[in-house]
Design a protein around this motif. Sequence first.
Motif, PDB file in Angstrom:
ATOM      1  N   ASP A   1      41.936  56.217 -22.048  1.00  0.00           N
ATOM      2  CA  ASP A   1      41.793  54.780 -21.812  1.00  0.00           C
ATOM      3  C   ASP A   1      40.463  54.258 -22.335  1.00  0.00           C
ATOM      4  O   ASP A   1      40.339  53.063 -22.649  1.00  0.00           O
ATOM      5  N   HIS A   2      39.468  55.143 -22.496  1.00  0.00           N
ATOM      6  CA  HIS A   2      38.173  54.700 -23.028  1.00  0.00           C
ATOM      7  C   HIS A   2      38.276  54.285 -24.499  1.00  0.00           C
ATOM      8  O   HIS A   2      37.896  53.149 -24.840  1.00  0.00           O
ATOM      9  N   PRO A   3      38.761  55.136 -25.415  1.00  0.00           N
ATOM     10  CA  PRO A   3      38.857  54.672 -26.809  1.00  0.00           C
ATOM     11  C   PRO A   3      39.838  53.523 -26.977  1.00  0.00           C
ATOM     12  O   PRO A   3      39.620  52.636 -27.822  1.00  0.00           O
ATOM     13  N   ARG A   4      40.906  53.526 -26.200  1.00  0.00           N
ATOM     14  CA  ARG A   4      41.863  52.432 -26.320  1.00  0.00           C
ATOM     15  C   ARG A   4      41.251  51.111 -25.863  1.00  0.00           C
ATOM     16  O   ARG A   4      41.519  50.052 -26.450  1.00  0.00           O
ATOM     17  N   MET A   5      40.420  51.150 -24.831  1.00  0.00           N
ATOM     18  CA  MET A   5      39.732  49.948 -24.377  1.00  0.00           C
ATOM     19  C   MET A   5      38.765  49.444 -25.446  1.00  0.00           C
ATOM     20  O   MET A   5      38.671  48.238 -25.701  1.00  0.00           O
ATOM     21  N   LEU A   6      38.041  50.378 -26.080  1.00  0.00           N
ATOM     22  CA  LEU A   6      37.117  49.994 -27.144  1.00  0.00           C
ATOM     23  C   LEU A   6      37.862  49.350 -28.308  1.00  0.00           C
ATOM     24  O   LEU A   6      37.456  48.304 -28.826  1.00  0.00           O
ATOM     25  N   ALA A   7      38.961  49.983 -28.730  1.00  0.00           N
ATOM     26  CA  ALA A   7      39.716  49.460 -29.865  1.00  0.00           C
ATOM     27  C   ALA A   7      40.319  48.093 -29.554  1.00  0.00           C
ATOM     28  O   ALA A   7      40.355  47.200 -30.418  1.00  0.00           O
ATOM     29  N   ALA A   8      40.769  47.905 -28.317  1.00  0.00           N
ATOM     30  CA  ALA A   8      41.366  46.627 -27.939  1.00  0.00           C
ATOM     31  C   ALA A   8      40.336  45.497 -27.940  1.00  0.00           C
ATOM     32  O   ALA A   8      40.676  44.341 -28.211  1.00  0.00           O
ATOM     33  N   ALA A   9      39.088  45.824 -27.648  1.00  0.00           N
ATOM     34  CA  ALA A   9      38.035  44.811 -27.602  1.00  0.00           C
ATOM     35  C   ALA A   9      37.460  44.495 -28.977  1.00  0.00           C
ATOM     36  O   ALA A   9      36.792  43.468 -29.147  1.00  0.00           O
ATOM     37  N   ALA A  10      37.688  45.370 -29.951  1.00  0.00           N
ATOM     38  CA  ALA A  10      37.099  45.220 -31.279  1.00  0.00           C
ATOM     39  C   ALA A  10      37.936  44.301 -32.160  1.00  0.00           C
ATOM     40  O   ALA A  10      39.097  43.989 -31.855  1.00  0.00           O
ATOM     41  N   ASP A  11      37.346  43.900 -33.275  1.00  0.00           N
ATOM     42  CA  ASP A  11      38.056  43.103 -34.274  1.00  0.00           C
ATOM     43  C   ASP A  11      39.030  44.012 -35.007  1.00  0.00           C
ATOM     44  O   ASP A  11      38.625  44.950 -35.697  1.00  0.00           O
ATOM     45  N   GLU A  12      40.327  43.763 -34.858  1.00  0.00           N
ATOM     46  CA  GLU A  12      41.333  44.668 -35.426  1.00  0.00           C
ATOM     47  C   GLU A  12      41.308  44.712 -36.945  1.00  0.00           C
ATOM     48  O   GLU A  12      41.736  45.691 -37.554  1.00  0.00           O
ATOM     49  N   SER A  13      40.758  43.683 -37.584  1.00  0.00           N
ATOM     50  CA  SER A  13      40.732  43.659 -39.045  1.00  0.00           C
ATOM     51  C   SER A  13      39.676  44.591 -39.631  1.00  0.00           C
ATOM     52  O   SER A  13      39.731  44.933 -40.818  1.00  0.00           O
ATOM     53  N   THR A  14      38.689  44.998 -38.813  1.00  0.00           N
ATOM     54  CA  THR A  14      37.609  45.855 -39.314  1.00  0.00           C
ATOM     55  C   THR A  14      37.501  47.175 -38.547  1.00  0.00           C
ATOM     56  O   THR A  14      36.545  47.914 -38.751  1.00  0.00           O
ATOM     57  N   THR A  15      38.474  47.468 -37.676  1.00  0.00           N
ATOM     58  CA  THR A  15      38.371  48.621 -36.783  1.00  0.00           C
ATOM     59  C   THR A  15      39.553  49.567 -36.955  1.00  0.00           C
ATOM     60  O   THR A  15      40.697  49.121 -37.097  1.00  0.00           O
TER      61      THR A  15
END
Length: 299
Positions: free
Chosen positions: A255-269
């Motif tokens: 849930d930690h990496p998924r939380m980080l990815a969800a909060a990031a800009d999907e176009s650059t992550t």
Amino acid sequence: MAGKHKRIRGLHCPDPLRSRIAHMSSVREGRFHTVDVSRISPRPAGATLLTSDGVRIEALYEPCTSGPTGTAVVVAHGFTGSVDRPAVRRAARAFSRYAGVVTFSFRGHGRSGGRSTVGDREVLDLAAAVEWARSLGHTRVVTVGFSMGGSVVLRHAALYGARMHEGRTEARTDAVVSVSAPARWYYRGTAPMRRLHWVVTRPAGRIVGRYGFRTRIHHQDWDPVPLSPVESVPLIAPTPLLIVHGDRDPYFPLDHPRMLAAAADESTTELWLEPGMGHAENAADEALLRRLGDWLTGR
């Protein structure tokens, strides 16, 4: 960090965005004590870096083994690591096939000065290492962090990034990889993290940290609590971001990496969930390090 200790001044981020880093500016002259590193030098060169808050940091530069390059990779180790730990050296060797490599020991670790603040003021250590890499002639500098270092590279990319500096600071990163990082502070959901909190927050634990793990830990608590990794990632774009996490990490579940990815800009992550991988640099095998090298250098 937690516990009822005297508080340590942290790197907080009040509004507006530009004021968040005003107190983190540093003098670029006279801060690197090292023999000049020529691009034709095949041997590593050691240095002592001075952070903007006056802490001396040990660092090592290794030229790219495949020839001169404009790119440098700065490696940020995990808690209780250091520049001379085998897993850090293995990562440095792998990345040196692609670029010049800077490794260093965070404050309170190895032969660096100061005491660890477990991810807060370590941002200043990373900033000094990135500035040093640029002072050696590298025009593109990228960061890779593991565990605590993974949280530091996220916060560093947010605090020194183009969104706040318009790309002008020498401490900026041009791409960032965070491996095995927590998403949020004070997590105690696994047995290894409960043990780590004991080491950090208890006097007896800090003695164990000093003599058992060669890590000198600050006795004061954060004040204010620094920007968390999940609060940092929305500020990183447009800098490219890669989040890497093992599905067998004993410290931080998925849930930690998924939380980080969800909060990031999907176009650059990008998010890589690695089957069978454990935690941080010790679990990063040669195949993963090669893939990271390819991603960092655009191959």
